[in-house]
Scaffold this active site. Structure first.
Site, mmCIF file in Angstrom:
data_model
loop_
_atom_site.group_PDB
_atom_site.id
_atom_site.type_symbol
_atom_site.label_atom_id
_atom_site.label_comp_id
_atom_site.label_asym_id
_atom_site.label_seq_id
_atom_site.Cartn_x
_atom_site.Cartn_y
_atom_site.Cartn_z
ATOM 1 N N HIS A 123 0.841 -1.186 0.000
ATOM 2 C CA HIS A 123 0.000 0.000 0.000
ATOM 3 C C HIS A 123 0.879 1.240 0.000
ATOM 4 O O HIS A 123 2.083 1.176 0.237
ATOM 5 C CB HIS A 123 -0.911 0.016 1.228
ATOM 6 C CG HIS A 123 -0.162 0.169 2.518
ATOM 7 N ND1 HIS A 123 0.251 -0.911 3.265
ATOM 8 C CD2 HIS A 123 0.262 1.272 3.186
ATOM 9 C CE1 HIS A 123 0.898 -0.488 4.324
ATOM 10 N NE2 HIS A 123 0.918 0.845 4.310
ATOM 11 N N HIS B 39 5.851 6.193 -1.114
ATOM 12 C CA HIS B 39 6.575 5.007 -1.561
ATOM 13 C C HIS B 39 5.763 3.754 -1.232
ATOM 14 O O HIS B 39 4.827 3.789 -0.424
ATOM 15 C CB HIS B 39 7.938 4.926 -0.872
ATOM 16 C CG HIS B 39 7.835 4.785 0.625
ATOM 17 N ND1 HIS B 39 7.638 5.854 1.455
ATOM 18 C CD2 HIS B 39 7.860 3.691 1.420
ATOM 19 C CE1 HIS B 39 7.572 5.436 2.706
ATOM 20 N NE2 HIS B 39 7.685 4.122 2.714
#
Length: 247
Positions: A120, A190
């Site tokens: 995620h 990220h």
């Protein structure tokens, strides 16, 4: 819980004392004139009963061995729900193939690295919500997310960074409504691929990261592979999951 737990407590004087200071049972009045008051003997609660309902101030023991040695950011308390807002990433076979090359190489520098079970991109820090706040919080998030278009982003997010900042801005507004911690300033979005207990930045920085980047750059169709099509935002609060589709 539907039933209140048994607790040990001392009664307040406002309920159990008459005006002259003598203790009486609520609703029963004082003892009759000429009669001696019945003794009010208090029996201790057995330890076996008290141990059935431990106090909630300390919370249950947090056994880090049950989740890979990870330690909670904040202690668990009954009625508090750890909450996180994020964009889910459904890993395709090609992405997992790339990860199968990257992780063993990284483990030559940090052997204790473990692959993430799910992927995620975070839109919030982990915050604590009281249980009765969860639905109003999610409803506020849905209202904020309703106007956003779906988009593609790359990982680490280089394209689509501005759209991600817009998403975070709306999530932050909801956090502020509930007096919760907002996201980091100047965030770098990220996708986490692996994790380990402890700080391993010194082992990973420099040569290791350069070699990993070279692997990614040389991987077939890496540019297309490392794109995420954002269709929805998720919110996890304790064991509850909520989805907010983007238009």
């Amino acid at each position: 819980m539907s039933a209140a737990p048994l607790v040990g407590y001392s009664s307040s004087g406002s309920e159990d004392e008459s005006e002259d200071g003598r203790q009486t049972r609520p609703g029963n009045g004082s003892h009759r004139r000429g009669q001696s008051p019945l003794p009010r003997q208090r029996f201790p609660v057995p330890d076996s009963v008290l141990n059935m309902f431990p106090g909630t101030e300390e919370g249950p023991e947090d056994d880090s061995t049950k989740h890979g040695g990870r330690v909670r950011t904040f202690p668990h308390e009954r009625g508090n729900w750890a909450t996180h807002v994020y964009v889910p990433y459904e890993a395709k076979e090609e992405f997992l193939d790339l990860l199968d090359v990257l992780l063993p190489h990284a483990q030559t520098y940090v052997p204790r690295l473990v692959r993430m079970e799910a992927f995620h991109l975070s839109l919030s820090q982990s915050v604590v919500l009281r249980h009765h706040w969860i639905l109003p919080f999610v409803q506020a998030l849905k209202a904020r997310m309703a106007s956003f278009q779906r988009t593609f982003i790359g990982l680490e997010v280089t394209s689509g960074h501005a759209q991600f900042l817009d998403l975070v801005s709306e999530v932050d507004r909801v956090m502020e409504e509930f007096d919760l911690t907002t996201f980091y300033q100047d965030p770098s979005f990220h996708l986490s691929l692996a994790w380990c207990v402890g700080d391993a930045r010194l082992q990973l920085e420099g040569q290791c990261l350069q070699e990993l980047q070279a692997i990614v750059d040389g991987f077939e169709d890496a540019e297309v592979l490392l794109r995420v099509y954002i269709e929805q935002v998720h919110c996890k609060s304790g064991n509850k999951f909520f989805s907010m589709p983007l238009k």
